[in-house]
Design an enzyme around this catalytic site. Sequence first.
Site: not given
Length: 409
Positions: A65, A68, A120, A226
């Site tokens: 993720s 992202k 997320s 993140k």
Amino acid sequence: MRFFLTLILLLTNTLFGWGSGSVSAQASDELTAAAINGESAILIDGTTGQVLFQKNPHVTLYPASITKIATGIYAIENGNPDDIVTVSKKARYEDGTRVYLGEGEQVSLKKLEYGLLMHSGNDAATAIAEHLAGTTEKFAERLNEYLAEKVGVTETHFANAHGLHDPNHYTTAADMAKIAQYAMKNPIFREIVATKRLPWDGREWKSELINHNKMLWRYEGATGIKNGFTDEARHTLVVSAKRGGSEFIAVTMKASSSALAYQDVTQMLDYGFAHYETRQVAKAGDRFTLATAAASERREEFTAPSDLFVTVPIGSEPQIEVTPQGMLRVQAGTFTQEFSLKRKEQPEIPARLLAISSSDQTGSESQTARYAILFTWLLLNIMLVFYVVARAKKRRRSTSHQDWRRRVG
């Protein structure tokens, strides 16, 4: 029982060092690759991009993720935050972590960006991709082109917007650091990834988003950004933190557990703040002179095109020089950093004045020639006058002599 609870808390703080934000004992020494659990890791200065630590930074791995981060900055720079996005069936039933968008639900692009980066949401990622490019496949193509052009990545290929596993979806810690550095220059992106909590009022889900990045609560000066996980990628994490005038970005990939991923970035950030600082060496417009060997020679002047920053070991003083190629070279410890300077142009002469100056020079030369011709002409005329006068005198003497002979004879 209280004794055992206290002991557990002490062990937890000792192992993971959460909450204090202070420099760990390891930070006082050189950080080694063996101390990092992730298969690949890197620490950079978020302002200058200077690499401060790395472990297998160019090994190709699955990002999960942290993909992202790229999707988020692309959406911010290429979309209108007030656009209304209609959620498709594909987005509604996307796998993995979601913000529970409903099929046909209409959501602003800005709201989806928060759901993407804070919670997320894979459904938010797909909705964004379809809105901006029509299909998720087309979005991936555009995202790859964007990252190569804007960020300069060379080891990355994304096949989707969310990071769910795909054999053709990969990157490196070095490229992720570049992507994170680029994204963190955008104030809207920075605001989103620094947001800890946000009310979420969706058609199918009414709740509160809580940022998945635990470092926002646990590390002094944390500013983003993140985390990620899939079975194939394992634990990935990108974190930025700022103290004083220095902001560092740490990346770890394929760590065996979430706790160890957070421990990796904590050690790297501690190491960065213990050993390095960001220093400004010039402001936009500052002047620099290239010294020449001979004092009589004309010295070239340059100006800084923008504010210039360097990374220096704490306690060292950067040495600055201008190269003959017009570069500002900064030496600080083992780091040498160079910046292109703008050559200072001489004051531009307007074309009208330049024409006058040119004509003056040409006129000066032609005027000298005219004077020479005039002088020659005058000299010839003077000589002609003398010649005429001399002839006239000679003729008069000849006439007088003939008259005298006639009278005598």
